[in-house]
Design a protein around this motif. Structure first.
Motif, mmCIF file in Angstrom:
data_model
loop_
_atom_site.group_PDB
_atom_site.id
_atom_site.type_symbol
_atom_site.label_atom_id
_atom_site.label_comp_id
_atom_site.label_asym_id
_atom_site.label_seq_id
_atom_site.Cartn_x
_atom_site.Cartn_y
_atom_site.Cartn_z
ATOM 1 N N VAL A 9 0.833 -1.200 0.000
ATOM 2 C CA VAL A 9 0.000 0.000 0.000
ATOM 3 C C VAL A 9 0.868 1.250 0.000
ATOM 4 O O VAL A 9 0.589 2.229 -0.714
ATOM 5 N N GLN A 10 1.941 1.245 0.781
ATOM 6 C CA GLN A 10 2.842 2.395 0.792
ATOM 7 C C GLN A 10 3.566 2.542 -0.537
ATOM 8 O O GLN A 10 3.869 3.653 -0.962
ATOM 9 N N GLU A 11 3.841 1.429 -1.205
ATOM 10 C CA GLU A 11 4.464 1.487 -2.516
ATOM 11 C C GLU A 11 3.563 2.203 -3.513
ATOM 12 O O GLU A 11 4.039 2.845 -4.459
ATOM 13 N N LEU A 12 2.250 2.107 -3.290
ATOM 14 C CA LEU A 12 1.289 2.818 -4.135
ATOM 15 C C LEU A 12 1.094 4.260 -3.687
ATOM 16 O O LEU A 12 0.184 4.942 -4.157
ATOM 17 N N MET A 13 1.932 4.724 -2.770
ATOM 18 C CA MET A 13 1.978 6.119 -2.313
ATOM 19 C C MET A 13 0.747 6.530 -1.517
ATOM 20 O O MET A 13 0.347 7.701 -1.540
ATOM 21 N N TYR A 14 0.124 5.588 -0.811
ATOM 22 C CA TYR A 14 -0.916 5.934 0.148
ATOM 23 C C TYR A 14 -0.246 6.398 1.433
ATOM 24 O O TYR A 14 0.770 5.841 1.855
ATOM 25 N N GLU A 15 -0.838 7.395 2.073
ATOM 26 C CA GLU A 15 -0.272 7.980 3.275
ATOM 27 C C GLU A 15 -0.889 7.333 4.513
ATOM 28 O O GLU A 15 -2.100 7.146 4.590
ATOM 29 N N MET A 16 -0.051 7.015 5.474
ATOM 30 C CA MET A 16 -0.526 6.380 6.706
ATOM 31 C C MET A 16 -1.007 7.443 7.687
ATOM 32 O O MET A 16 -0.358 8.466 7.886
ATOM 33 N N VAL A 17 -2.180 7.209 8.304
ATOM 34 C CA VAL A 17 -2.707 8.105 9.329
ATOM 35 C C VAL A 17 -2.751 7.364 10.658
ATOM 36 O O VAL A 17 -2.745 6.127 10.708
ATOM 37 N N ARG A 18 -2.842 8.134 11.736
ATOM 38 C CA ARG A 18 -2.713 7.532 13.062
ATOM 39 C C ARG A 18 -4.042 7.183 13.709
ATOM 40 O O ARG A 18 -4.092 6.363 14.618
ATOM 41 N N THR A 19 -5.130 7.847 13.280
ATOM 42 C CA THR A 19 -6.431 7.570 13.886
ATOM 43 C C THR A 19 -7.464 7.367 12.793
ATOM 44 O O THR A 19 -7.305 7.889 11.674
ATOM 45 N N PRO A 20 -8.552 6.638 13.077
ATOM 46 C CA PRO A 20 -9.597 6.450 12.063
ATOM 47 C C PRO A 20 -10.218 7.759 11.606
ATOM 48 O O PRO A 20 -10.629 7.892 10.452
ATOM 49 N N LEU A 21 -10.308 8.741 12.498
ATOM 50 C CA LEU A 21 -10.919 10.015 12.118
ATOM 51 C C LEU A 21 -10.074 10.784 11.116
ATOM 52 O O LEU A 21 -10.567 11.672 10.428
#
Length: 1137
Positions: free
Chosen positions: A222-234
């Motif tokens: 997923v990160q290879e597809l350049m999606y950004e990780m977030v810390r909370t569901p909101l």
């Protein structure tokens, strides 16, 4: 300028799509009605014959049946055809039927975003089972990178991306891959590069239930597809993902309206679900909308990249090698051309970009390297949405429709030329590599080489469409409703505003709507404000509004929330408003594009869907365009009347339907899904509470950082700050609390690069502000990049105060050209507030401009801060009602000429610094609010920000000019002041200097020096210097200042008399010790206050002439010493020989 346009990459569409890899297409799967089906087979997707079905209660009538038959027949042979249909004849309906008849995937080119969104909605209603998508520029605002060599101004690219439009772009490209019944409505952005298609498709990830995979592997993919990780569901949003741990991950693709959750169990994918989550903080429930065409329980998921631009590591190395080779070659060329600064700038920028590209896969302005990233040859056309169609369906298997072709086609050729000219300037001055020229839109010839079958649609086609269509022309003049073309009336401009108000009111009583067409955006805003003041429910519409706002204004008119829209050019082509029965065209007799025959016909056509349709031309004469428009309208009306009589029909107005934006359709689709009974207000409150908690937490961090002890420097650093910031903070503590210039440098060595130069009244306070938490959010990521490289801070204290700091800053920026200084312009290009002179033909105007020589105009400035200029203009207009008064004069309203002249006079006094007396007068007139605004203008001078200092300097210069006019009895306010000084060199020769001040500021580009040989005294030197000056063809000064006493003044006066014809020239002298001003014909010096604004300016001009003379003499001495040294060396060599 603001055309709908994209470029490759971060600037203008980071989409890198283009020619498709066929094998990758075969591996793709297709979604139909929530079920996954097998991949299609065949070379071209359209080989299975796309199915388009028109699903509507409407039946073709009037001219529509024959138009559908003829257009379909012409297009079967891959020909070019023209659908020439009058407004309201149902051209969009015919387009939908033609697409269904030809069974071809279709690209529809629209000339602006608003009409593209409307057209997409209409076609989706006609073709509900097909993939009708929107592909337009995703910028709410866009300023391209540019450089003005005349002023030395570099403007960095500034852009604001609309996330909703970006999501629609992703949906469009996804539909092209997965479906064959595709209709994409695109703006001219479709001719800009879409980059690396193979890499985009090869990066697609596949997940299915039962697949053996670990959470770490999923996250990595997923990160290879350049999606950004977030810390909370909101925090989860499109192009982001959130992982709960080792068993679940939620990914929100940009092309879907809801996230997808992948759940694992013992290293195997257990389920793939579209989210309907109700599991957030406490008892707060938050539900995401359903995912549209994504079912709630799928067994497979094809995940596309979060960005269209994908650069694999294997390609980065080869691209970097090519880029560096080009950089070395270009740097060598610039050095040979004598552009050392440009060569160094190019090397620095390119090297920094390469570091980012090799480490992260992207960099700022990555689109400028698209030729190398795609491994294309120089001059090759970029891959675009057109290429995507050709490779996906085959060149002869899809259809191009150009809507409003008379406007859209000129954009195709204009885009390339404008883009090319701007980038050639950047390349020529070392801001970009020559390969940046291949980051471009398609040329017109390249575009048409890719098109085999096209239909032009227009009510007023140009010669180009007629020539390309040859004899394949389909005409439509009869409307299905039987409504005839609007009647055209001509009204005089006298009392035109009263007539407009009356006509709008009459229509509103009959539940009808009105459009008013103005010439400029400002006229539209002022006219809308005037109508509102008269009780009319009105709003304006022009390109200054965002696309979503434009659609909302149109929807408000259709819902009867407002009765009138005032617009400019956006209300011409394509707007479908059956409720409109009246079109008022202001300034109809003006000459130009906005009032040409085709423009007038299009505007008149806005009322062609209503039985009471009428157009009113407000004009004092009948222009040729008006006559041609009325003649063609009469021909159409005769034909339409004949049809009604022959068929015994009664005209009926078209059915009103709300033409909301496609974004509102998406909202409707989402709320009609499976998530029912949700309290969406509670959802909104939950999100707002979450944002407030984040802001509160941020404020707590700021306060704790502000109170941090010396030992806690590292803990209190803002998140974006690099590790070496602690060292910078220690340096800041030793900075003086004085006025001067500061320089951020990349190191402590003398050869260290200067990154940024600025000025400050308080050096320590200003420099420390760069390290505050809020600095990046207010100044942008450019600051973060600069601080990441900065290692030391140098300062120069200027004893002369802020004026000297401003001059020193300008000189240093010109000399060093720092990378992070955006504005590098000479003071002569700073803007002014200009008040023109009243003449017999024209009233005075208040406007903004750079320096020019308008006869009799007053110039107030320069404003070194554009924000200060805008703010002062806004306050002046608000306090004195200038804009409203000017509008009433412009459109012939009630007689307010006297009030307007009085307001302009007050504005002049305020700009001269006489704000208190103006405010007092306004209080006495009962205009308390206006008086408070005037006082607010004056109070800005006590602030310490750049805007306030700029405004204060303007007032000081204006006050000094007024005092000089009174002191020397100059008939007009002096704008140009010249000063002369003399410097001798060992009795060999003399250097005379001439400096020029314009509107109180030095104009260095006009400085001159005169080498006067065999002159033994100051008097003769001044005489010769002034004679040389007056014999030149330059503009004469309003005041000439001589550095010296009565003797020097007498020599200058004699020179003036010898030249003759300059009797009106005012001249004075001021000696350095006495600091007294003497003028011709008076024994005593003038009685002046040494601290007055006029005296301060005269001394400043005199001191500048002295500084310039000394500088030129130093240069002369150096040349003499070098010459003597060379002679000595030659003599020594000859003796040795």
């Amino acid at each position: 300028m603001k055309a709908d346009m994209d470029c490759v990459g971060s600037g203008r569409s980071i989409c890198f799509l283009g020619a498709l890899n066929v094998e990758m297409i075969r591996r793709l799967v297709q979604r139909r009605r929530g079920a996954w089906v097998a991949a299609r087979k065949g070379r071209y997707l359209s080989s299975l014959k796309a199915t388009f079905t028109v699903d509507t209660d409407l039946e073709p009538t009037a001219d529509q049946p024959q138009a559908i038959d003829a257009a379909s027949e012409y297009l079967r042979g891959n020909n070019f055809t023209l659908l020439k249909g009058a407004t309201g004849t149902g051209k969009t309906f015919v387009m939908a039927h033609t697409i269904a008849r030809t069974k071809k995937p279709t690209l529809i080119l629209s000339h602006n975003k608003t009409l593209a969104a409307q057209l997409a909605r209409e076609l989706r209603s006609f073709l509900p089972n097909s993939a009708v998508e929107l592909f337009i520029s995703y910028y709410d605002s866009f300023q391209p990178e540019a450089y003005n060599p005349k002023s030395g101004t570099y403007i960095a690219k500034l852009a604001t991306v609309n996330k909703e439009i970006d999501a629609l772009r992703h949906r469009a490209t996804k539909a092209l891959v997965e479906r064959e019944d595709v209709v994409i409505v695109a703006s001219v952005s479709c001719i800009y590069g879409l980059g690396l298609p193979k890499e985009y498709l090869q990066s697609v990830k596949h997940f299915e239930v039962g697949q053996v995979i670990t959470m770490e592997e999923i996250v990595a993919q997923v990160q290879e597809l350049m999606y950004e990780m977030v810390r909370t569901p909101l925090d989860l949003k499109q192009a982001c993902f959130y992982s709960t741990g080792s068993d679940e991950i939620s990914v929100w693709p940009p092309y879907l309206s809801a996230p997808i959750r992948i759940a694992l169990e013992h290293g195997t994918i257990r389920s793939i679900l579209a989210l309907d989550t109700r599991e957030f903080h406490g008892n707060t429930q938050l539900a995401f909308p359903d995912a549209g065409n994504v079912s709630t329980n799928d067994k497979k998921l094809v995940l596309y990249p979060a960005r269209h631009h994908v650069t694999p590591e294997s390609r980065r190395e080869e691209a970097a090698t090519r880029i560096r080779a080009e950089m070395e070659h270009r740097v060598e060329e610039l050095i040979q051309e004598g552009q050392g600064d440009a060569a160094e700038r190019l090397r620095t920028r390119t090297t920094e970009d390469m570091k980012m590209l090799e480490e992260l896969g992207f960099c700022a302005g990555v689109e400028n390297y698209s030729r190398h990233l795609a491994l294309r040859d120089e001059g090759d056309p970029p891959d675009t949405l057109i290429t995507f169609y050709n490779e996906a369906f085959g060149a002869k298997k899809w259809l191009l429709i150009v809507d409003e072709s008379h406007v859209a086609l000129p954009q195709l050729c204009a885009m390339y030329r404008g883009d090319r000219k701007r980038k050639e300037t950047l390349v020529r001055h070392g801001f970009r590599l020559p390969s940046a020229l291949d980051n471009r839109p398609l040329k017109e010839s390249e575009f048409w080489d890719m098109i085999e079958s096209a239909m032009f649609v227009s009510a007023t086609p140009s010669k180009k469409e007629l020539a390309m269509s040859k004899h394949s022309i389909v005409e439509m003049a009869i409307r299905p409703t039987g409504v005839m073309d609007p009647k055209i009336e001509i009204a005089k401009t006298e009392n035109q505003l009263e007539q407009v108000v009356r006509e709008i009111g009459d229509r509103a009583e009959r539940d009808e709507r009105t459009l008013v067409m103005a010439i400029t955006k400002r006229d539209a805003e002022d006219l809308a404000e005037y109508l509102q003041s008269r009780g009319v429910k009105a709003a304006y519409l022009h390109s200054g509004l965002k696309i979503v706002q434009r659609s909302e204004v149109i929807s408000r008119l259709q819902r009867a929330d407002i009765d009138c829209i005032v617009g400019v050019n956006l209300l011409r082509e394509g707007i479908d408003l059956p409720e409109v029965s009246l079109v008022c065209i202001m300034d109809a007799d003006k000459q130009g594009f906005l009032r040409s025959k085709s423009s007038l016909l299009q505007m008149v056509g806005r009322a062609a869907r209503h039985v009471n349709g009428t157009a009113v031309f407000f004009a004092d004469k009948t222009s040729p365009a008006m006559r041609e428009c009325m003649a063609e309208t009469d021909v159409r009306r005769a034909k339409q009347l004949r049809y009604l009589v022959e068929n015994d029909l009664q005209p009926t107005s078209a059915r009103g339907r709300e033409v909301a934006s496609i974004f509102e359709m998406e909202k409707e689709n989402r709320t009609d899904g499976e998530v029912d009974g949700m309290d969406w207000e509670a959802v909104s409150r939950a999100l707002e509470e979450h944002k407030q908690r984040k802001r509160a937490s941020k404020d707590d961090n700021l306060s704790s950082n502000g109170n941090a002890k010396d030992g806690d420097e590292e803990k209190s650093l803002p998140r974006y700050m690099p590790a070496h910031v602690a060292s910078l903070k220690q340096q800041i503590k030793s900075l003086p609390v004085k006025t001067g210039v500061y320089m951020w440098k990349s190191g402590s060595d003398e050869d260290a690069e200067i990154l940024y130069i600025g000025k400050a009244k308080n050096l320590r306070s200003r420099v420390s502000s760069y390290l505050r938490e809020t600095a990046v959010t207010t100044r942008g990521t450019r600051l973060a990049a600069m601080l990441n490289r900065a290692r030391t801070i140098d300062v120069v204290v200027t004893p002369g105060g802020e004026r000297d700091a401003l001059l020193l800053e300008s000189d240093l920026i010109k000399k060093h050209r720092p990378l992070y200084n955006v504005l590098l312009r000479d003071s002569r290009y700073y803007p002014f507030i200009v008040i023109t002179e009243k003449t017999d033909k024209q009233l005075p105007k208040l406007m903004t401009s750079v320096r020019s020589d308008l006869e009799g105009a007053r110039y107030f400035g320069p404003f070194t801060s554009p924000a200060a200029l805008r703010r002062v203009i806004e306050l002046l207009e608000a306090a004195l009602n200038l804009r409203h008064l000017r509008f009433q004069l412009r459109f012939g309203g009630e007689s307010v000429e006297g009030e307007y002249l009085e307001a302009v006079a007050m504005a002049t006094r305020i700009l001269e610094g006489d704000t208190l007396s103006v405010a007092r007068e306004l209080f006495e007139l009962g205009r308390e609010q206006s008086a408070r605004i005037v006082l607010a203008i004056n109070n800005r001078s006590v602030d310490e920000d750049e805007n306030a200092r700029s405004w204060k300097r303007v007032q000081e210069n204006a006050k000094a000019a007024r005092e000089l006019s009174q002191l020397f009895d100059i008939p007009k306010i002096p704008r140009r002041i010249e000063a002369f000084d003399i410097s001798h060199f060992y009795g060999q020769y003399t250097v005379a200097s001439r400096v020029v001040f314009l509107d109180g500021e030095p104009a260095r580009h006009l400085y001159r020096s005169y080498k006067l040989e065999q002159v033994n005294d100051d008097f003769s030197s001044i005489n010769k210097a002034v004679s040389k000056r007056l014999k030149s063809k330059e503009q004469l000064p309003d005041l000439m200042i001589i550095d010296g006493g009565k003797g020097q003044l007498s020599a200058a006066v004699n020179a003036i008399k010898d030249v003759g014809s300059v009797d009106e020239l005012r001249v004075c002298a001021i000696a350095k010790q006495e600091e007294e001003i003497v003028v011709p014909g008076q024994l005593k010096s003038l009685d002046t206050n040494i601290e007055s604004a006029a005296m301060l300016l005269v001394r400043h001009v005199r001191d500048e002439s002295h500084r310039h003379a000394i500088s030129k003499m130093r240069n002369a001495r150096r040349d003499v010493f070098l010459e003597d040294a060379n002679l000595s060396a030659q003599s020594k060599q000859s003796v040795e020989d």
